[in-house]
Design a protein around this motif. Structure first.
Motif, PDB file in Angstrom:
ATOM      1  N   SER A 153       0.784  -1.139   0.082  1.00 44.88           N
ATOM      2  CA  SER A 153       0.123  -0.163   0.124  1.00 44.88           C
ATOM      3  C   SER A 153       1.007   1.446  -0.054  1.00 44.88           C
ATOM      4  N   LYS A 154       1.951   1.289   0.628  1.00 42.60           N
ATOM      5  CA  LYS A 154       2.774   2.427   0.957  1.00 42.60           C
ATOM      6  C   LYS A 154       3.635   2.641  -0.268  1.00 42.60           C
ATOM      7  N   ARG A 208       1.030   3.851  -2.796  1.00 40.44           N
ATOM      8  CA  ARG A 208       0.961   5.304  -2.608  1.00 40.44           C
ATOM      9  C   ARG A 208       1.951   6.386  -3.457  1.00 40.44           C
ATOM     10  N   LYS A 213       1.466   9.094  -6.850  1.00 37.81           N
ATOM     11  CA  LYS A 213       1.050  10.335  -6.577  1.00 37.81           C
ATOM     12  C   LYS A 213       1.186  11.378  -7.784  1.00 37.81           C
ATOM     13  N   ARG A 218      -5.498   8.213  -5.434  1.00 39.52           N
ATOM     14  CA  ARG A 218      -5.282   8.443  -3.812  1.00 39.52           C
ATOM     15  C   ARG A 218      -5.208   6.923  -3.579  1.00 39.52           C
ATOM     16  N   VAL A 219      -4.188   6.378  -2.697  1.00 39.99           N
ATOM     17  CA  VAL A 219      -3.997   5.355  -2.053  1.00 39.99           C
ATOM     18  C   VAL A 219      -4.115   5.383  -0.384  1.00 39.99           C
ATOM     19  N   VAL A 247      -5.316  13.263   0.357  1.00 47.35           N
ATOM     20  CA  VAL A 247      -5.151  12.054   0.760  1.00 47.35           C
ATOM     21  C   VAL A 247      -5.073  11.449   2.131  1.00 47.35           C
ATOM     22  N   GLU A 302      -3.454   9.071   4.225  1.00 47.30           N
ATOM     23  CA  GLU A 302      -2.539   8.159   3.780  1.00 47.30           C
ATOM     24  C   GLU A 302      -2.693   6.585   4.765  1.00 47.30           C
TER      25      GLU A 302
END
Ligand code: NAP
Length: 229
Positions: free
Chosen positions: A158-159, A162, A166, A171-172, A216, A218
């Protein structure tokens, strides 16, 4: 035209609560599960949902699911990577099969599906992806075993996503709930009040989605009022 959301593993629990919320907010909703029996129940309760049977621990079935989403359902505005299974265990004693099953169901599934629906989002420079991680993504605990390893990996995924998304307007969001009252906890002898309701996870996901596309969230970390179980 209505916006489209797909929620994986959404015949019950958190996934179904999220799907229900997006339906109530006017979305076209598609869901999947691995068994016909659980989807039959969904069809009866939510005739508005588009449903697809796919066992997401199998790469070939994720590929078929992605084709169905891209060709029959249409480009997604929101992807909720919710599918997951929990088997308690410890590295020193759990089976290799349990480890492989959770890595396939909780990590590979989301990686394969996301890759296949991303191009349509990137083309449109918009979209939101929610990844259902867990407190087990940031904490090791007794009997967490392969599940915790898989959820750490999912947070990593997920990171990474993200960062990559960008410049693409996508958006994650990593969602990290603690104990939430669902079938995953069947057989545990604790009062319902000790858990968060699945509807609260759905609410925070909706509220996060609703923010302007300039923002976002996060990571979302949620715990039961009395803390972890
Ligand atoms: N409940 C919690 O306390 C908690 C806390 C933190 C994070 N989470 C995470 O939140 C997510 C949802 O959890 P939950 O407790 O709501 O789960 P749940 O009640 O056990 O429901 C899981 C859903 O996923 C489907 N599913 C399971 N394996 C599948 C597969 N291989 N392919 C396709 N569908 C599959 C199930 O339907 P079928 O059985 O018909 O396939 C069901 O609809 C999971 O990722 C979980 O790890 C849960």
């Amino acid at each position: 035209m209505s916006k489209r959301v797909f929620v994986s593993g959404a015949s019950k629990g958190i996934g179904l609560a999220v799907a229900h919320r997006f339906l109530a907010e006017g979305f076209d909703v598609a869901v999947n599960a691995s068994t016909e029996a659980s989807l039959e129940q969904v069809r009866l309760t939510y005739p508005q949902f588009k449903v697809y049977r796919a066992d997401m621990s199998q790469k070939s079935e994720v590929e078929e699911l992605a084709k169905w989403l891209n060709q029959d359902f249409g480009p997604l505005d929101v992807l909720v990577n919710n599918v997951g299974r929990f088997l308690p265990g410890s590295v020193h004693s759990e089976s290799d099969e349990a480890f492989e099953m959770m890595m396939h169901t909780n990590v590979f599934s989301n990686y394969y599906l996301t890759k296949r629906v991303l191009p349509a989002m990137m083309e449109r420079q918009s979209g939101t992806i929610f990844n259902l991680c867990s407190i087990a993504s940031i904490m090791a605990y007794a009997n967490g075993g392969a599940y915790s390893i898989s959820k750490h990996a999912l947070l990593g995924f997920s990171k990474v996503l993200r960062e990559e998304m960008k410049p693409h307007g996508i958006r994650v969001v990593s969602v990290l709930p603690g104990a939430t009252l669902t079938a995953s906890w069947e057989g545990v002898d604790l009062p319902a009040e000790r858990f968060m309701p699945a509807e609260d996870i759905a609410s925070i996901i909706w509220d996060t989605y609703k923010l302007s596309s300039r923002t976002v969230v996060e990571e979302i970390l949620l715990r039961p009022m009395l803390g972890d179980i």
